[in-house]
Motif scaffolding. Structure first.
Motif, PDB file in Angstrom:
ATOM      1  N   LYS A  25       0.834  -1.195   0.000  1.00 55.36           N
ATOM      2  CA  LYS A  25       0.000   0.000   0.000  1.00 55.36           C
ATOM      3  C   LYS A  25       0.872   1.249   0.000  1.00 55.36           C
ATOM      4  O   LYS A  25       1.960   1.271   0.591  1.00 55.36           O
ATOM      5  CB  LYS A  25      -0.917   0.015   1.223  1.00 55.36           C
ATOM      6  CG  LYS A  25      -1.827  -1.207   1.313  1.00 55.36           C
ATOM      7  CD  LYS A  25      -2.698  -1.344   0.082  1.00 55.36           C
ATOM      8  CE  LYS A  25      -3.551  -2.582   0.129  1.00 55.36           C
ATOM      9  NZ  LYS A  25      -4.279  -2.820  -1.135  1.00 55.36           N
ATOM     10  N   ALA A  26       0.364   2.305  -0.631  1.00 48.08           N
ATOM     11  CA  ALA A  26       1.133   3.541  -0.736  1.00 48.08           C
ATOM     12  C   ALA A  26       1.530   4.083   0.634  1.00 48.08           C
ATOM     13  O   ALA A  26       2.617   4.661   0.792  1.00 48.08           O
ATOM     14  CB  ALA A  26       0.330   4.589  -1.508  1.00 48.08           C
ATOM     15  N   GLU A  27       0.670   3.885   1.629  1.00 47.52           N
ATOM     16  CA  GLU A  27       0.965   4.380   2.979  1.00 47.52           C
ATOM     17  C   GLU A  27       2.213   3.735   3.570  1.00 47.52           C
ATOM     18  O   GLU A  27       2.796   4.265   4.525  1.00 47.52           O
ATOM     19  CB  GLU A  27      -0.224   4.098   3.904  1.00 47.52           C
ATOM     20  CG  GLU A  27      -1.478   4.888   3.574  1.00 47.52           C
ATOM     21  CD  GLU A  27      -2.365   4.197   2.558  1.00 47.52           C
ATOM     22  OE1 GLU A  27      -3.571   4.536   2.503  1.00 47.52           O
ATOM     23  OE2 GLU A  27      -1.877   3.328   1.794  1.00 47.52           O
ATOM     24  N   HIS A  28       2.622   2.592   3.011  1.00 52.76           N
ATOM     25  CA  HIS A  28       3.754   1.856   3.568  1.00 52.76           C
ATOM     26  C   HIS A  28       4.996   1.880   2.681  1.00 52.76           C
ATOM     27  O   HIS A  28       5.990   1.236   3.022  1.00 52.76           O
ATOM     28  CB  HIS A  28       3.340   0.397   3.818  1.00 52.76           C
ATOM     29  CG  HIS A  28       2.283   0.244   4.854  1.00 52.76           C
ATOM     30  ND1 HIS A  28       1.376  -0.805   4.849  1.00 52.76           N
ATOM     31  CD2 HIS A  28       1.964   1.010   5.935  1.00 52.76           C
ATOM     32  CE1 HIS A  28       0.558  -0.683   5.878  1.00 52.76           C
ATOM     33  NE2 HIS A  28       0.887   0.407   6.552  1.00 52.76           N
ATOM     34  N   ASP A  31       8.088   3.088   4.622  1.00 52.20           N
ATOM     35  CA  ASP A  31       8.419   2.149   5.704  1.00 52.20           C
ATOM     36  C   ASP A  31       9.070   0.881   5.162  1.00 52.20           C
ATOM     37  O   ASP A  31      10.007   0.345   5.758  1.00 52.20           O
ATOM     38  CB  ASP A  31       7.158   1.780   6.487  1.00 52.20           C
ATOM     39  CG  ASP A  31       6.750   2.853   7.482  1.00 52.20           C
ATOM     40  OD1 ASP A  31       7.532   3.804   7.670  1.00 52.20           O
ATOM     41  OD2 ASP A  31       5.664   2.741   8.064  1.00 52.20           O
ATOM     42  N   TYR A  59       8.106   3.948  -6.550  1.00 57.63           N
ATOM     43  CA  TYR A  59       8.300   3.100  -5.361  1.00 57.63           C
ATOM     44  C   TYR A  59       8.204   1.614  -5.699  1.00 57.63           C
ATOM     45  O   TYR A  59       8.970   0.807  -5.163  1.00 57.63           O
ATOM     46  CB  TYR A  59       7.283   3.473  -4.288  1.00 57.63           C
ATOM     47  CG  TYR A  59       7.626   4.754  -3.569  1.00 57.63           C
ATOM     48  CD1 TYR A  59       8.698   4.807  -2.686  1.00 57.63           C
ATOM     49  CD2 TYR A  59       6.899   5.925  -3.794  1.00 57.63           C
ATOM     50  CE1 TYR A  59       9.032   5.986  -2.022  1.00 57.63           C
ATOM     51  CE2 TYR A  59       7.225   7.103  -3.140  1.00 57.63           C
ATOM     52  CZ  TYR A  59       8.295   7.130  -2.249  1.00 57.63           C
ATOM     53  OH  TYR A  59       8.624   8.300  -1.606  1.00 57.63           O
ATOM     54  N   ASP A 265      -6.992  -4.039   2.943  1.00 57.13           N
ATOM     55  CA  ASP A 265      -7.250  -2.900   2.060  1.00 57.13           C
ATOM     56  C   ASP A 265      -7.961  -1.755   2.766  1.00 57.13           C
ATOM     57  O   ASP A 265      -7.956  -0.629   2.270  1.00 57.13           O
ATOM     58  CB  ASP A 265      -8.096  -3.348   0.863  1.00 57.13           C
ATOM     59  CG  ASP A 265      -7.387  -4.378   0.002  1.00 57.13           C
ATOM     60  OD1 ASP A 265      -6.181  -4.209  -0.237  1.00 57.13           O
ATOM     61  OD2 ASP A 265      -8.029  -5.361  -0.417  1.00 57.13           O
ATOM     62  N   LEU A 268      -6.391   0.429   7.449  1.00 53.71           N
ATOM     63  CA  LEU A 268      -5.013  -0.037   7.321  1.00 53.71           C
ATOM     64  C   LEU A 268      -4.226   0.231   8.603  1.00 53.71           C
ATOM     65  O   LEU A 268      -4.128   1.369   9.055  1.00 53.71           O
ATOM     66  CB  LEU A 268      -4.346   0.677   6.143  1.00 53.71           C
ATOM     67  CG  LEU A 268      -3.135   0.013   5.517  1.00 53.71           C
ATOM     68  CD1 LEU A 268      -3.515  -1.334   4.904  1.00 53.71           C
ATOM     69  CD2 LEU A 268      -2.549   0.926   4.440  1.00 53.71           C
ATOM     70  N   PRO A 270      -0.531  -0.025  11.051  1.00 52.29           N
ATOM     71  CA  PRO A 270       0.887   0.169  10.757  1.00 52.29           C
ATOM     72  C   PRO A 270       1.486  -1.078  10.102  1.00 52.29           C
ATOM     73  O   PRO A 270       1.007  -2.202  10.303  1.00 52.29           O
ATOM     74  CB  PRO A 270       1.507   0.425  12.133  1.00 52.29           C
ATOM     75  CG  PRO A 270       0.375   0.855  13.000  1.00 52.29           C
ATOM     76  CD  PRO A 270      -0.838   0.150  12.481  1.00 52.29           C
TER      77      PRO A 270
END
Length: 292
Positions: A25-28, A31, A59, A265, A268, A270
């Protein structure tokens, strides 16, 4: 007439490692690159990457250099009555040629009709006409993409009132006739069987398990239908339920260790929380022993 891939009744040895992977996912993105989590692979939804450039490709290019990659389609509408969208297929081919993922999968469902795209994965009537149509679509897609597709069993909430096959029989026929593989979504099995009053393990045993090349695990939401009965929703928005973990362990006794995706999905958490779930799956994979 079926494609040359139809002779591949069971897929070749899976190229993804027999470990747990995560949906990317883009949020990760950051990280993942900074922490390099110990997971077997990452999976992305194809439709999020059907553009020429941009940050998602930036990414994904970096991460796919570090981890094996699976690409999962959600918009091909394999079960639709309309012809497959040729432009969508060509964009998909461009994406797969760009990243050369170890696996590509799609859904046994339909999501478009008459030029209208519906943002959902809708159920099929399991009759002879639908079987012929799905096999023709699978032949066309595998010929264009020049690779075997894994077909995912659906999560369903309603069924047609008449059918020529039950779902497992239908999937067996598609795999036998088209040479596609099977993406076994264990959560979908549990959700559908509870919703329709069936026994999940009996459904599993009716599938062509020799064709499984990837497994999905996910969480579900629970509601009540108009009769007050349990209604499970495949929402990918919660930790994996203990009943699904138990069914997964039974599946591994039949298939042996198999690349397993933790899907999340919605809501979400951490990245570290998802990695913990992947470690639970890795533990199941390590302990898996095929029944004689």
């Amino acid at each position: 007439m079926h494609s040359p891939l139809a002779s591949l009744i069971a897929p070749p040895a899976p190229q993804l490692p027999p470990r747990a992977g995560l949906g990317l996912k883009a949020e990760h993105f950051v990280d993942v690159l900074e922490t390099r989590p110990d997971v077997g692979f990452f999976e992305v939804h194809a439709e999020n990457y059907m553009v020429a450039g941009g940050p998602f490709h930036h990414y994904l290019g970096l991460i796919s250099d570090l981890y094996p990659l699976s690409i999962h389609g959600v918009g091909l509408s394999i079960g639709g009555e309309s012809p497959l969208n040729g432009e969508h297929l060509q964009r998909l081919r461009t994406l797969l040629n760009r990243y050369q993922p170890q696996m590509f999968s799609e859904h046994l469902a339909w999501s478009s009709h008459g030029g209208v795209f519906l943002n959902d994965l809708l159920p099929l009537r399991y009759d002879t006409a639908t079987l012929q149509r799905v096999c023709a679509h699978m032949d066309q897609a595998q010929d264009v993409l020049q690779r075997q597709i894994l077909l995912e069993n659906p999560a369903t909430y309603i069924e047609f009132d008449a059918a020529d096959f039950d779902e497992a029989e239908f999937i067996r026929e598609v795999i036998s006739r088209s040479g596609c593989g099977l993406l076994l979504d264990v959560n979908n099995v549990y959700v559908s069987c509870i919703n329709h009053g069936r026994e999940p393990l009996a459904y599993i045993d009716a599938l062509p398990l020799r064709a499984v090349a990837e497994i999905h695990l996910a969480g579900f939401a629970e509601e009540a239908d108009s009769f007050g009965e349990r209604l499970l929703i495949d929402n990918h928005g919660a930790p994996i339920d203990q009943a699904v973990w138990a069914l997964y362990r039974q599946v591994l006794k039949r298939t042996g260790p198999m690349a397993t995706l933790i899907e999340r999905d919605n809501h979400l958490p951490p990245l570290t929380e998802l990695v913990q779930e992947a470690r639970l799956a890795d533990r199941c994979l390590l302990n898996a022993q095929v029944q004689p």
